[in-house]
Design an enzyme around this catalytic site. Sequence first.
Site, short mmCIF file in Angstrom:
data_model
loop_
_atom_site.label_atom_id
_atom_site.label_comp_id
_atom_site.label_asym_id
_atom_site.label_seq_id
_atom_site.Cartn_x
_atom_site.Cartn_y
_atom_site.Cartn_z
N ASN A 285 33.11 14.18 27.24
CA ASN A 285 32.26 14.01 28.42
C ASN A 285 32.32 15.27 29.29
O ASN A 285 32.69 16.34 28.83
CB ASN A 285 32.61 12.75 29.21
CG ASN A 285 31.36 12.06 29.78
OD1 ASN A 285 30.52 12.71 30.40
ND2 ASN A 285 31.25 10.76 29.57
N ARG A 286 31.97 15.14 30.58
CA ARG A 286 31.70 16.32 31.39
C ARG A 286 32.79 16.62 32.42
O ARG A 286 33.43 15.70 32.93
CB ARG A 286 30.36 16.14 32.12
CG ARG A 286 29.17 16.06 31.18
CD ARG A 286 27.93 15.50 31.87
NE ARG A 286 26.79 15.50 30.96
CZ ARG A 286 26.52 14.51 30.09
NH1 ARG A 286 27.32 13.45 30.03
NH2 ARG A 286 25.47 14.58 29.30
N HIS B 261 32.15 18.01 26.51
CA HIS B 261 32.80 17.74 25.22
C HIS B 261 33.69 18.88 24.74
O HIS B 261 33.72 19.20 23.55
CB HIS B 261 31.75 17.41 24.16
CG HIS B 261 31.05 16.10 24.37
ND1 HIS B 261 31.64 15.01 24.98
CD2 HIS B 261 29.77 15.71 24.06
CE1 HIS B 261 30.78 14.01 25.02
NE2 HIS B 261 29.64 14.41 24.48
N HIS C 19 32.22 10.12 18.80
CA HIS C 19 30.82 10.18 19.23
C HIS C 19 29.87 9.73 18.11
O HIS C 19 28.84 10.36 17.87
CB HIS C 19 30.48 11.59 19.68
CG HIS C 19 29.37 11.68 20.68
ND1 HIS C 19 28.15 11.09 20.49
CD2 HIS C 19 29.30 12.30 21.88
CE1 HIS C 19 27.36 11.35 21.54
NE2 HIS C 19 28.05 12.08 22.40
N ASP D 129 23.01 6.77 29.95
CA ASP D 129 24.02 7.76 29.60
C ASP D 129 25.09 7.68 30.68
O ASP D 129 25.27 8.60 31.47
CB ASP D 129 23.43 9.17 29.50
CG ASP D 129 24.39 10.17 28.85
OD1 ASP D 129 25.46 9.73 28.38
OD2 ASP D 129 24.08 11.37 28.83
N GLN E 57 31.25 5.01 27.41
CA GLN E 57 30.00 5.69 27.73
C GLN E 57 28.91 5.12 26.82
O GLN E 57 28.97 5.23 25.59
CB GLN E 57 30.13 7.20 27.49
CG GLN E 57 28.89 8.01 27.89
CD GLN E 57 28.90 8.41 29.35
OE1 GLN E 57 29.86 8.13 30.07
NE2 GLN E 57 27.87 9.11 29.79
N GLU F 126 30.98 5.28 23.39
CA GLU F 126 32.09 6.23 23.36
C GLU F 126 33.21 5.73 24.28
O GLU F 126 33.12 5.87 25.49
CB GLU F 126 31.62 7.61 23.81
CG GLU F 126 30.44 8.16 23.05
CD GLU F 126 29.71 9.22 23.86
OE1 GLU F 126 30.33 10.25 24.20
OE2 GLU F 126 28.53 9.01 24.19
#
Length: 358
Positions: free
Chosen positions: A88-89, A115, A186, A258, A295, A323
């Site tokens: 993720n971010r 990621h 993922h 998302d 996610q 995820e």
Amino acid sequence: MKNEKTLSGLQTADFCKEVDEKHTELCILSNNKGSELTITNYGAKIVSLMVPDKNGSLTDVVTGHGSIDAYLTSEEPYFGAVCGRYGNRIAKGTFTLDGIVYDQLAINNGPNSLHGGIKGFNAVVWEMEQTDKQTVVLTYMSRDGEEGFPGNLQTTVTYHLSDENEVVISYRATTDKPTVLNLTNHSYFNLSGAGDPYIGDHLLTINADTYLPTDHTAIPYGAPEPVEGTPMDFRTPHEVGARIHEDFEQLVFNKGYDHTYVLNKEGNELSFCARCVSPKTGIVMETYTTEPGVQLYTGNWMTGRLEGKHGQRYPERAALCLETQHFPDSPNHPAYPSTELRPDEVFESKTIYQFSVE
């Protein structure tokens, strides 16, 4: 190594190549139900997953490619991959740990790091050992400073295909310096079969009363918000596509779902996360995890341009991801469950995708 053909029609020879001076290959797992899971050590990726549908016919329920060369050049680098060091971010590619600012993370998703960076765990060659016909163990040493993250991180991911048609993913990691870590798989699922063009008819349930709203760059604002009264509510089964085009800011920002859902749980016990069903095949996927969140991503940015297995095309919403993970940008949100890992600790996590029919 001899060439083998998998139940999904893959050729193991097509996954043999030297990448970064390491050998890539394809591992085949099978159980007593006749199901089959294949894994490549490039990115620790799930390549195919054959499970029975309501008629007993084996169906491949994950998207992917038919050769290592296609994975190396794909516009979608995360098909089936283990994402790390931080899945993720992370906002603006920077975080602070123990008073030290780490601001060298790659900016590879708008203004943010996604990621693990340009060459995250999805794009490296793991060591792989198949321990029995149902289990494979992959290991990777991420060096101190790799993609801007501190500490030498030793990571192990174990895939097990049980006789109950469970894909059991176990993660373990240790570090020699304080670092941050968020590992996830993922895989892109289509329970109607990989290559089916639309998952909008899938019935989805998520065990979460709240989710994390984000800004237009997919970074959470902060506190979770209730799903009740919004199209984010999957506490009871809903078709994935039923509300996806509503004029709801969160769906507009991301062209669909998302978002991280905050799972209803206490502690890090293995517990129910989500249930997804295809009305076409009757295939049911139930997800269980020790992680605090999941996610949901509905393939909003899939284009249909790339060629997948057997010439398949994957257009927008041709698959969805569940995820299991910690929360995005956690290093910059002290109130979130911690993603810090220290030298005297061992990170352990487990996720199960269990398949059945109805």
